[in-house]
Design a protein around this motif. Structure first.
Motif, PDB file in Angstrom:
ATOM      1  N   SER A  32      14.122  11.388  15.352  1.00  0.00           N
ATOM      2  CA  SER A  32      12.675  11.264  15.443  1.00  0.00           C
ATOM      3  C   SER A  32      12.094  10.635  14.179  1.00  0.00           C
ATOM      4  CB  SER A  32      12.086  12.646  15.695  1.00  0.00           C
ATOM      5  OG  SER A  32      10.712  12.625  15.536  1.00  0.00           O
ATOM      6  N   SER A  33      12.626  11.032  13.007  1.00  0.00           N
ATOM      7  CA  SER A  33      12.067  10.484  11.765  1.00  0.00           C
ATOM      8  C   SER A  33      12.483   9.024  11.584  1.00  0.00           C
ATOM      9  CB  SER A  33      12.480  11.335  10.572  1.00  0.00           C
ATOM     10  OG  SER A  33      13.826  11.076  10.250  1.00  0.00           O
ATOM     11  N   GLY A  34      13.610   8.640  12.214  1.00  0.00           N
ATOM     12  CA  GLY A  34      14.039   7.251  12.079  1.00  0.00           C
ATOM     13  C   GLY A  34      13.399   6.327  13.089  1.00  0.00           C
ATOM     14  N   ARG A  35      12.653   6.930  14.018  1.00  0.00           N
ATOM     15  CA  ARG A  35      12.091   6.161  15.114  1.00  0.00           C
ATOM     16  C   ARG A  35      11.123   5.087  14.630  1.00  0.00           C
ATOM     17  NH1 ARG A  35       7.749   8.692  19.118  1.00  0.00           N
ATOM     18  NH2 ARG A  35       7.266   6.769  20.194  1.00  0.00           N
ATOM     19  N   LYS A  36      10.349   5.430  13.586  1.00  0.00           N
ATOM     20  CA  LYS A  36       9.279   4.532  13.135  1.00  0.00           C
ATOM     21  C   LYS A  36       9.814   3.203  12.637  1.00  0.00           C
ATOM     22  CE  LYS A  36       8.010   8.125  11.008  1.00  0.00           C
ATOM     23  NZ  LYS A  36       7.837   9.391  10.601  1.00  0.00           N
ATOM     24  N   PHE A  37      11.027   3.227  12.037  1.00  0.00           N
ATOM     25  CA  PHE A  37      11.517   1.949  11.506  1.00  0.00           C
ATOM     26  C   PHE A  37      12.824   1.542  12.159  1.00  0.00           C
ATOM     27  CE2 PHE A  37      12.762   5.407   8.868  1.00  0.00           C
ATOM     28  CZ  PHE A  37      11.598   5.909   8.321  1.00  0.00           C
ATOM     29  N   VAL A  38      12.949   1.845  13.449  1.00  0.00           N
ATOM     30  CA  VAL A  38      14.221   1.543  14.112  1.00  0.00           C
ATOM     31  C   VAL A  38      14.494   0.042  14.154  1.00  0.00           C
ATOM     32  CG1 VAL A  38      13.248   1.504  16.434  1.00  0.00           C
ATOM     33  CG2 VAL A  38      15.644   2.063  16.124  1.00  0.00           C
ATOM     34  N   LEU A  39      13.450  -0.780  14.209  1.00  0.00           N
ATOM     35  CA  LEU A  39      13.669  -2.218  14.335  1.00  0.00           C
ATOM     36  C   LEU A  39      14.157  -2.839  13.025  1.00  0.00           C
ATOM     37  CD1 LEU A  39      10.706  -3.331  16.606  1.00  0.00           C
ATOM     38  CD2 LEU A  39      13.056  -2.802  17.227  1.00  0.00           C
TER      39      LEU A  39
ATOM     40  N   GLN B 132      15.243  -0.668   9.968  1.00  0.00           N
ATOM     41  CA  GLN B 132      16.294   0.168   9.362  1.00  0.00           C
ATOM     42  C   GLN B 132      16.936   1.013  10.450  1.00  0.00           C
ATOM     43  OE1 GLN B 132      13.133   0.182   7.710  1.00  0.00           O
ATOM     44  NE2 GLN B 132      13.749  -1.211   6.087  1.00  0.00           N
ATOM     45  N   TRP B 133      17.750   0.334  11.282  1.00  0.00           N
ATOM     46  CA  TRP B 133      18.268   0.977  12.486  1.00  0.00           C
ATOM     47  C   TRP B 133      19.125   2.190  12.205  1.00  0.00           C
ATOM     48  CZ3 TRP B 133      23.542   0.903  12.281  1.00  0.00           C
ATOM     49  CH2 TRP B 133      24.110  -0.038  11.434  1.00  0.00           C
ATOM     50  N   TRP B 134      19.814   2.226  11.042  1.00  0.00           N
ATOM     51  CA  TRP B 134      20.801   3.277  10.827  1.00  0.00           C
ATOM     52  C   TRP B 134      20.192   4.671  10.748  1.00  0.00           C
ATOM     53  CZ3 TRP B 134      19.522  -0.692   7.618  1.00  0.00           C
ATOM     54  CH2 TRP B 134      18.807  -0.367   6.451  1.00  0.00           C
ATOM     55  N   VAL B 135      18.929   4.759  10.361  1.00  0.00           N
ATOM     56  CA  VAL B 135      18.325   6.088  10.208  1.00  0.00           C
ATOM     57  C   VAL B 135      18.319   6.815  11.553  1.00  0.00           C
ATOM     58  CG1 VAL B 135      16.310   7.346   9.406  1.00  0.00           C
ATOM     59  CG2 VAL B 135      16.891   5.159   8.379  1.00  0.00           C
ATOM     60  N   ALA B 136      18.013   6.097  12.623  1.00  0.00           N
ATOM     61  CA  ALA B 136      18.004   6.722  13.945  1.00  0.00           C
ATOM     62  C   ALA B 136      19.377   6.652  14.610  1.00  0.00           C
ATOM     63  CB  ALA B 136      16.962   6.049  14.837  1.00  0.00           C
ATOM     64  N   ALA B 137      20.128   5.585  14.323  1.00  0.00           N
ATOM     65  CA  ALA B 137      21.379   5.374  15.051  1.00  0.00           C
ATOM     66  C   ALA B 137      22.442   6.404  14.699  1.00  0.00           C
ATOM     67  CB  ALA B 137      21.904   3.968  14.775  1.00  0.00           C
ATOM     68  N   MET B 138      22.584   6.738  13.406  1.00  0.00           N
ATOM     69  CA  MET B 138      23.698   7.582  12.976  1.00  0.00           C
ATOM     70  C   MET B 138      23.660   9.002  13.561  1.00  0.00           C
ATOM     71  SD  MET B 138      25.494   5.500  11.550  1.00  0.00           S
ATOM     72  CE  MET B 138      25.563   3.950  10.677  1.00  0.00           C
ATOM     73  N   PRO B 139      22.520   9.709  13.445  1.00  0.00           N
ATOM     74  CA  PRO B 139      22.508  11.049  14.054  1.00  0.00           C
ATOM     75  C   PRO B 139      22.718  10.992  15.565  1.00  0.00           C
ATOM     76  CG  PRO B 139      20.444  10.615  12.878  1.00  0.00           C
ATOM     77  CD  PRO B 139      21.271   9.399  12.742  1.00  0.00           C
ATOM     78  N   GLY B 140      22.239   9.909  16.213  1.00  0.00           N
ATOM     79  CA  GLY B 140      22.440   9.771  17.654  1.00  0.00           C
ATOM     80  C   GLY B 140      23.911   9.652  17.997  1.00  0.00           C
TER      81      GLY B 140
END
Lengths: 355, 315
Positions: B266-273, B275-283
């Motif tokens: 959720s916290s990585g959602r804002k910059f997924v386009l 800084q993709w790794w913030v959301a991708a790694m926990p997923g």
């Protein structure tokens, strides 16, 4: 082997005529659906009671005098016995009143009527994708049982069961919108197209076609393709798996051997004989996956800023708008029950043995 | 000839003892059965992969503090949003400069905690409701099963959302909501099993010995329901993890700064386009673990319940 007239009459009196029997069975189903519905409302009612927010305080504000507080409490019916309150709650809901949303200051029923078509549109396209791909995949897996194709299809399904849908949505946005630019971003339509077509059904794909606005239609398609494909992947996983097991069951039957012995082509055996018998149980599966998509759409809608019922519930949730949350929950639950009932009835209609 | 089979000439090796077809005690028989199931299970490659994934999860959860390279809560704004492999961050850093790898490792414990609590409580609740309904029958059965149907009629996530809305956000409440939505299928299974067991002769026998309903249910019916409950449980766990992550993602589960995987996405959602790794790694972590449960559940079903293999599944 003649049947005497009085004998036949006697037999008829012993058991009710078929249409009455099925009518009474229908009444039984309806009664159990009604009971389930009331139970569902009991749950939302209880949840509404245990919540730590004082509903009176939410209306009058913290600085209200004790007199005003008491008067409001009375006006809201909160001083009555709990069972009476539940009765009033049922009466309101069955007359279509879900209360007023504190967030939008509109009746919840009105809000939901506005957002629901968006969810319906998304879930329908997703089910179409899931069915059109999932059924052939399931058939293929069954025909090639144990081979590489079967294993691959099984893995594709398992991956679908294992991925968090909101994560897949984000990754889809990253790849197909951010990097490749094949689809449009979040939302139902580009902002400058917003509000041009008159809302008839509430579904933009249908409305834009009705208005003859081709550009808007294709714009809406480019927006719905990604969320619908991602939702559709989940129903594909489920539908292909069930199709496979139904097909395997049919392919082991003796009539298949007969058909093969007759010299029919493999194509005819699979599609004209086996697949046709699979169709009946598949109806239930497809209906169930449709109902499940309503649930899956909650998270997908949040990711894609899709203004449907899922976004509505979650937005309301974060601002403690209880009427909206419970109203949304009730509507989703009711639709869920409705689809299950519908698939039951359809099943009985299509399968002569179930009548 | 028979004689020589029953009395081995030499002390039996472990393998012989476990594969024996003439068990000498109840414990021995049970061990033999377990061993044979294990041998069947071992040939299923995918299921073994699943088992290893889950063993990995448990190890990571236990050894977490030893495996991390950074303090999972330490913020360093000068090193925010670093790509994977740079600045000493194996999987990159998040918007507050925290090490994503260390946070994922610490999150394993939270995931395991959720799964363990739900996996113990929900089946037990279902077992109690289902066996009571099945064994006692009559109005008890009617009331309990109607209740089960009502819960089943609700889409799980939406019901969990409603519960959390009532109880308030937080990890404990999210777990409670998961348990309240997860028990009904177990009740259905337990009731179905009880109905077939109830009228068997050995139940008549223990009843004549004078055992009360409670001891019959707990001592004689529960053990027989276990295998189908366990299969269902393994298959359910993937769904539980996904729902828990979904609640975390919506901000209704574990609260920040807890490194819960769903909340991290959720916290990585804002910059997924960008800084993709913030959301991708926990997923990826969620995906791996729930894939592990799915593979294991599939394999267990093939071994313990061959007749239904290839059917059902999912949530």
């Amino acid at each position: 082997m003649t049947v005497l007239p009085h004998e036949e009459k006697h037999r008829r009196r012993g058991q009710p005529p078929p249409f009455l029997a099925s009518l009474s069975r229908l009444a039984g189903t309806m009664l159990s659906v009604l009971l389930t519905m009331i139970g569902l409302l009991a749950i939302t009612f209880i949840i509404g009671r245990v919540m730590p927010i004082d509903p009176v305080l939410a209306v009058v504000g913290e600085r209200a005098s004790p007199e005003i507080y008491e008067a409001t409490r009375k006006a809201m019916g909160l001083d009555r016995p709990i069972i009476v309150q539940f009765g009033l709650y049922l009466r309101d809901i069955f007359s279509g009143d879900l209360g007023t949303s504190t967030l939008t200051a509109r009746p919840v029923t009105e809000d939901i009527a506005r957002v629901f078509p968006a969810t319906l549109e998304l879930a329908t396209i997703a089910t179409l994708i899931g069915t059109l791909l999932g059924v052939p995949m399931g058939v293929l897996a069954a025909v090639k049982q144990g081979r590489l194709v079967d294993q691959i299809i099984r893995l594709v399904g398992l991956f679908g069961y294992s991925m968090p849908i909101f994560w897949l949505g984000l990754m889809g946005l990253l790849v197909f919108y951010g990097i490749l630019g094949w689809v449009s971003g979040p939302g139902r339509i580009d902002v400058y197209y917003d509000g041009i077509v008159p809302s008839v059904t509430g579904m933009i794909l249908v409305d834009s076609l009705l208005a003859g606005e081709r550009d808007i239609f294709w714009n809406a398609v480019s927006h719905i393709v990604l969320p619908a494909s991602i939702l559709g992947y989940y129903s594909l996983a489920y539908i292909s798996r069930m199709t496979r097991s139904f097909m395997l069951e049919q392919l082991g039957q003796e009539y298949i051997i007969t058909a093969r012995v007759k010299g029919l082509s493999e194509w005819a055996v699979i599609w004209r004989h086996a697949a046709r018998n699979v169709l009946v149980p598949l109806i239930t599966v497809i209906a169930l996956s449709y109902a499940n998509l309503l649930e899956g759409s909650v998270l997908t809608e949040v990711i894609f800023a899709w203004p449907g019922i899922g976004s509505y519930i979650t937005t309301a949730l974060l601002s403690a708008d209880m009427n909206a949350v419970m109203g949304g929950t009730i509507v989703v639950g009711a639709v869920f029950i409705g689809i299950n009932l519908f698939s039951d009835l359809l099943y009985k209609l299509v399968d002569p043995r179930a009548r | 000839m028979n004689e020589s089979r029953e009395i081995p000439q030499h002390a039996p090796s472990w393998h012989e003892w476990l594969a024996s077809d003439v068990p000498t005690s109840r414990l021995h028989a049970r061990c033999v059965q377990l061993y044979l199931s294990w041998r069947a299970f071992r040939t299923n490659t995918l299921a073994m992969v699943g088992l290893f994934i889950l063993l990995g999860l448990v190890l990571v959860a236990i050894l977490g503090p030893l495996l991390i390279t950074h303090d999972p809560y330490a913020q360093d704004l000068s090193k925010r949003l670093m790509p994977p492999g740079t600045g000493g961050f194996w999987l990159g850093s998040d918007e507050l400069g925290r090490d994503i790898y260390s946070r994922i490792v610490m999150g394993a414990g939270i995931t395991l905690y959720i799964v363990a609590l739900v996996a113990v409580t929900a089946p037990l609740m279902g077992l109690i409701v289902g066996t009571l309904a099945g064994y006692l029958g009559g109005w008890v059965d009617n009331v309990l099963m109607r209740l089960t149907d009502i819960f089943l009629a609700f889409p799980k996530l939406v019901l969990a959302l409603a519960f959390v809305a009532g109880l308030g956000a937080g990890l404990e409440n999210a777990i409670l909501a998961l348990i309240l939505t997860a028990w009904p299928p177990y009740a259905r299974i337990a009731r179905a099993e009880t109905l077939t067991i109830r009228n068997s002769e050995f139940i008549d026998a223990v009843r004549m010995v004078g055992l009360g309903p409670l001891r019959i249910i707990v001592g004689h019916i529960w053990p027989l329901c276990l295998s189908s409950i366990i299969i269902r449980m393994t298959l359910d766990m993937a769904g539980i993890i996904l729902t828990a992550a979904g609640l975390g993602f919506l901000g209704l589960g574990a609260q920040p700064p807890t490194p819960e995987w769903g909340a991290m996405i959720s916290s990585g959602r804002k910059f997924v386009l960008d800084q993709w790794w913030v959301a991708a790694m926990p997923g990826l972590a969620i995906f791996t673990v729930s894939l592990g449960f799915n593979l294991l559940g599939d394999g267990l079903r093939d071994v313990l319940d061959p007749k239904s293999s290839g059917q059902g599944g999912g949530s």
